[in-house]
Design an enzyme around this catalytic site. Structure first.
Site: not given
Length: 323
Positions: A90, A112, A142
């Site tokens: 995240h 990511c 995130e």
């Protein structure tokens, strides 16, 4: 919606159940990469390997990595000296790797790449002198990680259309917008339209920030939900992309339930149901899909049909120290 079967089965016989399985579903490239990073770190450094926050939002995945020697913690001060630590998919605020470096910890960043792209966009917009309106869900890791890429006060969170109406910026204030990668495609489009109407000069990303996997999985649910009496979404209650899949199904006029494991399914859910739709959030492995199929097969004669709305071939490279 499909009508219940007109001829009920004889006593002791299972009735038929049509199962519409969405594709794409389950793991995305970012989740695949994050899990492989933890597994390779365990191979390279040996157990234990600490992981700051759940590597992905799925209890099955987290428990399987725990069994291999991963230890999950919420903050870096829970990580002992001289052990490796992995940052979750995240993303984390800049202060986290800075603290790891100050402590001389070995760390691997499993953020990511599509989230990292949003981080870089945030930095560029701040450098250009713009205030960022960030569309996302308060408290999500995130969102916390992205806010942590810029100095305090550089971003304002926008969660709803109502939030747009309360924004108070001067007409000449330079503005930009960015979004969390796991939002509802439809809801986000409405918020972006409202922002552009209120602030015609606002600057957005060249391509939308909602990731390909989130968009594809929502589109796949739209393909199965209209023909289903019930949609089952495999995912965790703290998984943003999984919760969005439930919302998408419900907006198609279909009853939908979020489940973590097949054991949560209740047989009475199938009363009067002839067709079930099935999908999985981006953090849910395919084993859990098969587990659900097996569970439904205990009660009904299942006929599977996979509805494919997109093909995914995305693969992300591993960090250099583990490649």
């Amino acid at each position: 919606m499909n009508a219940p079967f007109p001829n009920p089965p004889a006593k002791g016989e299972k009735s038929a159940l049509t199962l519409l399985i969405a594709a794409p579903r389950g793991f995305c490239a970012g989740v695949d990469r994050a899990i492989e990073i933890v597994e390779r770190a365990l191979e390279r450094y040996g157990a234990p390997v600490y992981v700051r926050h759940e590597i992905v939002h799925n209890r099955y995945v987290v428990d399987s990595l725990k069994a291999k020697g991963a230890i999950f913690v919420e903050e870096l001060d829970q990580v002992p000296d001289d052990v490796p630590v992995v940052f979750s998919a995240h993303g984390v605020p800049k202060s986290v790797p800075a603290e790891a470096e100050a402590r001389k910890l070995t760390y691997v960043d499993a953020t990511c790449p599509l989230v990292s792209k949003v981080h870089r966009q945030a930095e560029r917009q701040i450098e250009a002198g713009r205030h960022i309106l960030f569309i996302g869900h308060r408290g999500h890791p995130e969102v916390i990680g992205t806010f942590g890429q810029v100095d305090p006060g550089g971003m304002t969170l926008v969660e709803t259309l109502e939030d747009v109406a309360t924004l108070d910026f001067a007409p000449e204030q330079p503005l930009a917008f960015l979004t969390q990668t796991t939002l509802s495609v439809d809801d986000t489009a409405a918020i972006v339209d409202a922002l552009k109407e209120r602030f015609p000069h606002i600057v957005g990303p060249k391509a939308e920030d909602i990731c390909y996997a989130t968009s594809n999985r929502q589109a796949a649910v739209k393909s199965i939900a209209p023909g289903s009496d019930l949609v089952l979404v495999i995912g965790a209650p703290n998984s943003s992309n999984s919760l969005r899949l439930v919302e998408v199904a419900e907006r198609c006029g279909t009853s939908a339930k979020l489940i973590q494991r097949a054991s949560e399914i209740q047989e009475e859910w199938l009363a009067g149901v002839g067709t079930v739709g099935l999908t999985a959030g981006a953090s849910a492995p395919e084993e859990l899909v098969r587990e659900v199929v097996d569970k439904l097969s205990e009660w009904r004669v299942v006929e599977e049909h996979t509805l494919t709305s997109a093909e995914e071939k995305m693969v992300f490279k591993l960090p250099r120290q583990l490649a």
